[in-house]
Design a protein around this motif. Structure first.
Motif, PDB file in Angstrom:
ATOM      1  N   LEU A  14      -4.924  -9.078  10.365  1.00 15.93           N
ATOM      2  CA  LEU A  14      -5.220  -8.043  11.351  1.00 15.93           C
ATOM      3  C   LEU A  14      -4.326  -6.822  11.156  1.00 15.93           C
ATOM      4  O   LEU A  14      -4.800  -5.682  11.157  1.00 15.93           O
ATOM      5  CB  LEU A  14      -5.047  -8.599  12.769  1.00 15.93           C
ATOM      6  CG  LEU A  14      -5.208  -7.601  13.906  1.00 15.93           C
ATOM      7  CD1 LEU A  14      -6.613  -7.043  13.937  1.00 15.93           C
ATOM      8  CD2 LEU A  14      -4.845  -8.241  15.227  1.00 15.93           C
ATOM      9  N   MET A  15      -3.028  -7.041  10.968  1.00 14.94           N
ATOM     10  CA  MET A  15      -2.103  -5.931  10.751  1.00 14.94           C
ATOM     11  C   MET A  15      -2.444  -5.184   9.462  1.00 14.94           C
ATOM     12  O   MET A  15      -2.385  -3.958   9.413  1.00 14.94           O
ATOM     13  CB  MET A  15      -0.655  -6.428  10.695  1.00 14.94           C
ATOM     14  CG  MET A  15      -0.111  -6.857  12.028  1.00 14.94           C
ATOM     15  SD  MET A  15       0.057  -5.461  13.157  1.00 14.94           S
ATOM     16  CE  MET A  15      -1.143  -5.843  14.385  1.00 14.94           C
ATOM     17  N   ASP A  16      -2.829  -5.924   8.414  1.00 14.37           N
ATOM     18  CA  ASP A  16      -3.240  -5.273   7.162  1.00 14.37           C
ATOM     19  C   ASP A  16      -4.466  -4.395   7.385  1.00 14.37           C
ATOM     20  O   ASP A  16      -4.546  -3.277   6.871  1.00 14.37           O
ATOM     21  CB  ASP A  16      -3.547  -6.314   6.082  1.00 14.37           C
ATOM     22  CG  ASP A  16      -2.296  -6.977   5.532  1.00 14.37           C
ATOM     23  OD1 ASP A  16      -1.187  -6.448   5.775  1.00 14.37           O
ATOM     24  OD2 ASP A  16      -2.428  -8.031   4.873  1.00 14.37           O
ATOM     25  N   ALA A  17      -5.435  -4.892   8.167  1.00 14.37           N
ATOM     26  CA  ALA A  17      -6.643  -4.109   8.450  1.00 14.37           C
ATOM     27  C   ALA A  17      -6.296  -2.845   9.241  1.00 14.37           C
ATOM     28  O   ALA A  17      -6.791  -1.756   8.940  1.00 14.37           O
ATOM     29  CB  ALA A  17      -7.652  -4.958   9.217  1.00 14.37           C
ATOM     30  N   LEU A  18      -5.434  -2.970  10.257  1.00 15.04           N
ATOM     31  CA  LEU A  18      -5.009  -1.802  11.034  1.00 15.04           C
ATOM     32  C   LEU A  18      -4.306  -0.780  10.145  1.00 15.04           C
ATOM     33  O   LEU A  18      -4.548   0.426  10.255  1.00 15.04           O
ATOM     34  CB  LEU A  18      -4.077  -2.221  12.172  1.00 15.04           C
ATOM     35  CG  LEU A  18      -4.715  -2.883  13.376  1.00 15.04           C
ATOM     36  CD1 LEU A  18      -3.651  -3.368  14.345  1.00 15.04           C
ATOM     37  CD2 LEU A  18      -5.664  -1.948  14.066  1.00 15.04           C
ATOM     38  N   ASP A  19      -3.447  -1.255   9.261  1.00 17.17           N
ATOM     39  CA  ASP A  19      -2.739  -0.346   8.351  1.00 17.17           C
ATOM     40  C   ASP A  19      -3.710   0.383   7.430  1.00 17.17           C
ATOM     41  O   ASP A  19      -3.565   1.590   7.191  1.00 17.17           O
ATOM     42  CB  ASP A  19      -1.713  -1.118   7.517  1.00 17.17           C
ATOM     43  CG  ASP A  19      -0.522  -1.573   8.340  1.00 17.17           C
ATOM     44  OD1 ASP A  19      -0.312  -1.017   9.438  1.00 17.17           O
ATOM     45  OD2 ASP A  19       0.199  -2.482   7.881  1.00 17.17           O
ATOM     46  N   ARG A  20      -4.717  -0.318   6.906  1.00 17.30           N
ATOM     47  CA  ARG A  20      -5.699   0.319   6.014  1.00 17.30           C
ATOM     48  C   ARG A  20      -6.518   1.370   6.764  1.00 17.30           C
ATOM     49  O   ARG A  20      -6.744   2.469   6.260  1.00 17.30           O
ATOM     50  CB  ARG A  20      -6.632  -0.729   5.404  1.00 17.30           C
ATOM     51  CG  ARG A  20      -6.014  -1.498   4.251  1.00 17.30           C
ATOM     52  CD  ARG A  20      -7.055  -2.281   3.462  1.00 17.30           C
ATOM     53  NE  ARG A  20      -7.941  -3.090   4.280  1.00 17.30           N
ATOM     54  CZ  ARG A  20      -7.689  -4.345   4.662  1.00 17.30           C
ATOM     55  NH1 ARG A  20      -6.575  -4.931   4.303  1.00 17.30           N
ATOM     56  NH2 ARG A  20      -8.550  -5.002   5.409  1.00 17.30           N
ATOM     57  N   ILE A  21      -6.947   1.046   7.981  1.00 18.53           N
ATOM     58  CA  ILE A  21      -7.735   1.998   8.780  1.00 18.53           C
ATOM     59  C   ILE A  21      -6.910   3.239   9.087  1.00 18.53           C
ATOM     60  O   ILE A  21      -7.374   4.366   8.933  1.00 18.53           O
ATOM     61  CB  ILE A  21      -8.247   1.331  10.069  1.00 18.53           C
ATOM     62  CG1 ILE A  21      -9.308   0.289   9.719  1.00 18.53           C
ATOM     63  CG2 ILE A  21      -8.803   2.362  11.044  1.00 18.53           C
ATOM     64  CD1 ILE A  21      -9.700  -0.600  10.871  1.00 18.53           C
ATOM     65  N   ASN A  22      -5.669   3.041   9.519  1.00 19.34           N
ATOM     66  CA  ASN A  22      -4.815   4.187   9.833  1.00 19.34           C
ATOM     67  C   ASN A  22      -4.491   5.002   8.588  1.00 19.34           C
ATOM     68  O   ASN A  22      -4.330   6.220   8.658  1.00 19.34           O
ATOM     69  CB  ASN A  22      -3.533   3.732  10.530  1.00 19.34           C
ATOM     70  CG  ASN A  22      -3.763   3.436  11.994  1.00 19.34           C
ATOM     71  OD1 ASN A  22      -4.633   4.032  12.625  1.00 19.34           O
ATOM     72  ND2 ASN A  22      -3.009   2.508  12.537  1.00 19.34           N
ATOM     73  N   LYS A  23      -4.405   4.360   7.439  1.00 17.96           N
ATOM     74  CA  LYS A  23      -4.160   5.090   6.197  1.00 17.96           C
ATOM     75  C   LYS A  23      -5.364   5.967   5.846  1.00 17.96           C
ATOM     76  O   LYS A  23      -5.210   7.113   5.433  1.00 17.96           O
ATOM     77  CB  LYS A  23      -3.873   4.113   5.068  1.00 17.96           C
ATOM     78  CG  LYS A  23      -3.529   4.784   3.765  1.00 17.96           C
ATOM     79  CD  LYS A  23      -3.224   3.765   2.686  1.00 17.96           C
ATOM     80  CE  LYS A  23      -2.907   4.467   1.381  1.00 17.96           C
ATOM     81  NZ  LYS A  23      -2.688   3.503   0.296  1.00 17.96           N
ATOM     82  N   ASN A  24      -6.575   5.440   6.046  1.00 17.06           N
ATOM     83  CA  ASN A  24      -7.796   6.179   5.703  1.00 17.06           C
ATOM     84  C   ASN A  24      -8.169   7.234   6.741  1.00 17.06           C
ATOM     85  O   ASN A  24      -8.626   8.318   6.384  1.00 17.06           O
ATOM     86  CB  ASN A  24      -8.972   5.229   5.510  1.00 17.06           C
ATOM     87  CG  ASN A  24      -8.818   4.359   4.277  1.00 17.06           C
ATOM     88  OD1 ASN A  24      -8.146   4.731   3.329  1.00 17.06           O
ATOM     89  ND2 ASN A  24      -9.415   3.192   4.305  1.00 17.06           N
ATOM     90  N   LEU A  25      -7.995   6.939   8.017  1.00 15.04           N
ATOM     91  CA  LEU A  25      -8.458   7.839   9.081  1.00 15.04           C
ATOM     92  C   LEU A  25      -7.361   8.698   9.691  1.00 15.04           C
ATOM     93  O   LEU A  25      -7.655   9.575  10.496  1.00 15.04           O
ATOM     94  CB  LEU A  25      -9.133   7.019  10.192  1.00 15.04           C
ATOM     95  CG  LEU A  25     -10.357   6.214   9.777  1.00 15.04           C
ATOM     96  CD1 LEU A  25     -10.895   5.426  10.961  1.00 15.04           C
ATOM     97  CD2 LEU A  25     -11.430   7.121   9.221  1.00 15.04           C
ATOM     98  N   GLY A  26      -6.123   8.420   9.364  1.00 15.68           N
ATOM     99  CA  GLY A  26      -5.027   9.204   9.921  1.00 15.68           C
ATOM    100  C   GLY A  26      -4.102   8.339  10.741  1.00 15.68           C
ATOM    101  O   GLY A  26      -4.513   7.372  11.369  1.00 15.68           O
ATOM    102  N   ARG A  27      -2.851   8.722  10.737  1.00 14.63           N
ATOM    103  CA  ARG A  27      -1.815   7.959  11.413  1.00 14.63           C
ATOM    104  C   ARG A  27      -2.100   7.834  12.908  1.00 14.63           C
ATOM    105  O   ARG A  27      -2.536   8.772  13.559  1.00 14.63           O
ATOM    106  CB  ARG A  27      -0.476   8.653  11.194  1.00 14.63           C
ATOM    107  CG  ARG A  27       0.676   7.885  11.705  1.00 14.63           C
ATOM    108  CD  ARG A  27       1.964   8.538  11.309  1.00 14.63           C
ATOM    109  NE  ARG A  27       3.050   7.692  11.755  1.00 14.63           N
ATOM    110  CZ  ARG A  27       4.275   8.109  11.933  1.00 14.63           C
ATOM    111  NH1 ARG A  27       4.579   9.354  11.686  1.00 14.63           N
ATOM    112  NH2 ARG A  27       5.195   7.296  12.348  1.00 14.63           N
ATOM    113  N   ASN A  28      -1.845   6.656  13.461  1.00 13.43           N
ATOM    114  CA  ASN A  28      -2.011   6.341  14.893  1.00 13.43           C
ATOM    115  C   ASN A  28      -3.442   6.500  15.384  1.00 13.43           C
ATOM    116  O   ASN A  28      -3.671   6.735  16.564  1.00 13.43           O
ATOM    117  CB  ASN A  28      -1.071   7.183  15.753  1.00 13.43           C
ATOM    118  CG  ASN A  28       0.361   6.751  15.611  1.00 13.43           C
ATOM    119  OD1 ASN A  28       0.641   5.584  15.366  1.00 13.43           O
ATOM    120  ND2 ASN A  28       1.271   7.684  15.737  1.00 13.43           N
TER     121      ASN A  28
END
Length: 91
Positions: free
Chosen positions: A41-55
């Motif tokens: 789950l944390m890996d998925a959140l990190d990937r999404i935030n990396k692609n769409l923007g921080r936070n």
């Protein structure tokens, strides 16, 4: 750096329980499957935030009142538990 005329407030940051993943010490009854799900789950959140923007996505536990407001326009009436919401009938 101190500047005259500014009001300062003392604060601090505490970093606790930071370890490398391979050095994680689990308890006797720790659920390894749950830990693996949490890591994915944390890996998925990190990937999404990396692609769409921080936070862009963050846990609800870090939200403050300005970030989120409850919408109560579709809330059901509470007249069974709130006197002030009890319907009134005019004679």
């Amino acid at each position: 750096i101190f500047r005259e005329g500014y009001r300062y407030k003392k604060s601090g940051v505490i970093l606790k329980d930071i370890t490398r993943e391979r050095e994680l010490q689990t308890g006797l009854f720790s659920d390894m499957e749950s830990l693996e799900k949490e890591r994915r789950l944390m890996d998925a959140l990190d990937r999404i935030n990396k692609n769409l923007g921080r936070n862009n996505l963050k846990p609800a536990s870090v939200l403050n009142e300005e970030d989120w407001q409850m919408k109560s326009s579709f809330r059901s009436p509470r007249y069974t538990t709130r006197w002030e919401e009890l319907p009134e009938v005019s004679p």
